[in-house]
Design a protein around this motif. Structure first.
Motif, PDB file in Angstrom:
ATOM      1  N   LEU A   1      40.403  48.962  49.902  1.00  0.00           N
ATOM      2  CA  LEU A   1      41.049  47.731  50.351  1.00  0.00           C
ATOM      3  C   LEU A   1      40.786  47.481  51.831  1.00  0.00           C
ATOM      4  O   LEU A   1      40.462  46.366  52.243  1.00  0.00           O
ATOM      5  CB  LEU A   1      42.555  47.814  50.073  1.00  0.00           C
TER       6      LEU A   1
ATOM      7  N   VAL B   1      42.752  36.447  54.648  1.00  0.00           N
ATOM      8  CA  VAL B   1      43.321  36.609  53.313  1.00  0.00           C
ATOM      9  C   VAL B   1      42.202  36.558  52.272  1.00  0.00           C
ATOM     10  O   VAL B   1      41.293  35.735  52.359  1.00  0.00           O
ATOM     11  CB  VAL B   1      44.351  35.492  53.037  1.00  0.00           C
ATOM     12  N   PHE B   2      42.249  37.473  51.298  1.00  0.00           N
ATOM     13  CA  PHE B   2      41.218  37.495  50.263  1.00  0.00           C
ATOM     14  C   PHE B   2      41.804  38.038  48.970  1.00  0.00           C
ATOM     15  O   PHE B   2      42.955  38.488  48.920  1.00  0.00           O
ATOM     16  CB  PHE B   2      40.016  38.353  50.714  1.00  0.00           C
ATOM     17  N   ARG B   3      40.996  38.003  47.927  1.00  0.00           N
ATOM     18  CA  ARG B   3      41.408  38.479  46.600  1.00  0.00           C
ATOM     19  C   ARG B   3      40.641  39.734  46.269  1.00  0.00           C
ATOM     20  O   ARG B   3      39.424  39.806  46.464  1.00  0.00           O
ATOM     21  CB  ARG B   3      41.135  37.398  45.557  1.00  0.00           C
ATOM     22  N   LEU B   4      41.371  40.743  45.779  1.00  0.00           N
ATOM     23  CA  LEU B   4      40.738  42.008  45.401  1.00  0.00           C
ATOM     24  C   LEU B   4      41.360  42.490  44.097  1.00  0.00           C
ATOM     25  O   LEU B   4      42.584  42.679  44.021  1.00  0.00           O
ATOM     26  CB  LEU B   4      40.926  43.048  46.508  1.00  0.00           C
ATOM     27  N   HIS B   5      40.524  42.664  43.073  1.00  0.00           N
ATOM     28  CA  HIS B   5      40.989  43.114  41.755  1.00  0.00           C
ATOM     29  C   HIS B   5      42.126  42.235  41.243  1.00  0.00           C
ATOM     30  O   HIS B   5      43.128  42.723  40.695  1.00  0.00           O
ATOM     31  CB  HIS B   5      41.443  44.574  41.814  1.00  0.00           C
ATOM     32  N   GLY B   6      41.998  40.926  41.467  1.00  0.00           N
ATOM     33  CA  GLY B   6      42.975  39.985  40.952  1.00  0.00           C
ATOM     34  C   GLY B   6      44.250  39.889  41.754  1.00  0.00           C
ATOM     35  O   GLY B   6      45.203  39.213  41.332  1.00  0.00           O
ATOM     36  N   ARG B   7      44.270  40.515  42.926  1.00  0.00           N
ATOM     37  CA  ARG B   7      45.479  40.515  43.743  1.00  0.00           C
ATOM     38  C   ARG B   7      45.188  39.918  45.115  1.00  0.00           C
ATOM     39  O   ARG B   7      44.151  40.205  45.710  1.00  0.00           O
ATOM     40  CB  ARG B   7      45.972  41.958  43.918  1.00  0.00           C
ATOM     41  N   MET B   8      46.110  39.083  45.607  1.00  0.00           N
ATOM     42  CA  MET B   8      45.946  38.551  46.940  1.00  0.00           C
ATOM     43  C   MET B   8      46.214  39.649  47.967  1.00  0.00           C
ATOM     44  O   MET B   8      47.181  40.406  47.858  1.00  0.00           O
ATOM     45  CB  MET B   8      46.918  37.391  47.193  1.00  0.00           C
ATOM     46  N   VAL B   9      45.347  39.732  48.963  1.00  0.00           N
ATOM     47  CA  VAL B   9      45.493  40.721  50.027  1.00  0.00           C
ATOM     48  C   VAL B   9      45.667  39.986  51.348  1.00  0.00           C
ATOM     49  O   VAL B   9      44.816  39.181  51.746  1.00  0.00           O
ATOM     50  CB  VAL B   9      44.262  41.654  50.103  1.00  0.00           C
ATOM     51  N   ASP B  10      46.792  40.256  52.025  1.00  0.00           N
ATOM     52  CA  ASP B  10      47.018  39.686  53.351  1.00  0.00           C
ATOM     53  C   ASP B  10      47.530  40.787  54.273  1.00  0.00           C
ATOM     54  O   ASP B  10      47.438  41.981  53.944  1.00  0.00           O
ATOM     55  CB  ASP B  10      47.990  38.500  53.283  1.00  0.00           C
TER      56      ASP B  10
END
Length: 275
Positions: free
Chosen positions: A238, A248-257
């Motif tokens: 991550l 902010v981005f998407r990783l494995h279908g989850r928003m990451v902030d």
């Protein structure tokens, strides 16, 4: 936040049992030499002598010793501090702390303030922010006793609502003041599954350590605070993705902030501390 000086497993040891001091420190991340609840009042003079003589012998690492003194304002408290002054031990746990003024005789020492009465829990923010305080801890049994109650847990073993509230209050006070929070002991010594669940929750929400009363509880606490290999790998992935994304981005279908990135960093810090 102030760096926590020890690992996650803090083991209480009665101060009138010097034969157990070294073994307790060897088994845990720090030993809490207890002059309060674990010692019959009639044996406290002997317990103080045991702490001083053990310190003189060099048997213990002073950096991994915490001394739980007696409550502020009493003769035992003064006698405890006089004994402590003859040792290299400089971290104390103050039981039943209820106001910053309770710490007035502890200047020059690192203090773990134990919030275990109704007044202490309500004063947790002020205690956590007081000079010299490096951590705050909560206690369930004395808290319920201070309320006139009879049990901190339900029949299924879970904490009653007031205990959950106190635990959260002390944790939030620690976080707001930038000091560590220590979770309370699990009295059911053989209930390692229950201890594991509580310690895993403690690590997940930000407690720095869990206190314990038996050496057999130490491995369970350490394992609960130690991230799994999968958690470490996922956190590393991550953070690597975050370095490339730059926002902010998407990783494995989850928003990451930002908060999710902070969680990942905490996982790696815990993994490094475990090593």
């Amino acid at each position: 936040m102030t760096a926590f000086a020890w690992g996650p497993a803090l083991l209480f040891c009665p101060a009138d049992r010097p034969d157990r001091f070294a073994k307790a420190q060897e088994r845990a991340d720090a030993v809490i030499l207890d002059l309060e609840d674990a010692v019959d009042p009639a044996r406290r003079p002997f317990a103080r002598e045991a702490i001083v003589s053990t310190a003189e012998s060099g048997l213990l690492d002073p950096e991994r010793v915490i001394v739980r003194v007696n409550v502020a304002g009493g003769d035992d408290h003064s006698a405890d501090l006089a004994a402590l002054a003859a040792t290299p031990y400089r971290t104390v746990m103050l039981p039943k702390a209820e106001r910053p003024d309770d710490l007035r005789d502890l200047r020059g020492l690192d203090v773990i303030a134990l919030c275990e009465t109704a007044a202490g829990v309500l004063a947790a923010p002020q205690l956590a922010a007081a000079d010299g305080v490096v951590a705050v801890m909560w206690g369930a049994e004395d808290l319920v006793a201070s309320l006139g109650g009879t049990a901190s847990r339900r029949a299924d073993g879970g904490y009653r609502d007031v205990a959950v509230h106190a635990r959260s209050t002390v944790l939030l006070a620690a976080g707001a003041a930038g000091v560590a929070a220590v979770d309370t002991v699990h009295l059911a010594i053989d209930d390692l599954a229950g201890l594991a669940a509580e310690a895993e929750d403690a690590a997940a929400v930000g407690f720095a350590a869990t206190a314990c009363i038996h050496p057999g509880q130490v491995p369970t606490i350490r394992a609960a605070y130690r991230p799994t290999e999968r958690e470490v790998a996922d956190a590393g992935d991550l953070l690597a993705a975050a370095a490339e994304a730059g926002g902010v981005f998407r990783l494995h279908g989850r928003m990451v902030d930002g908060p999710v990135i902070a969680h990942a960093r905490s996982v790696l810090r815990r993994a490094e501390a475990a090593r």
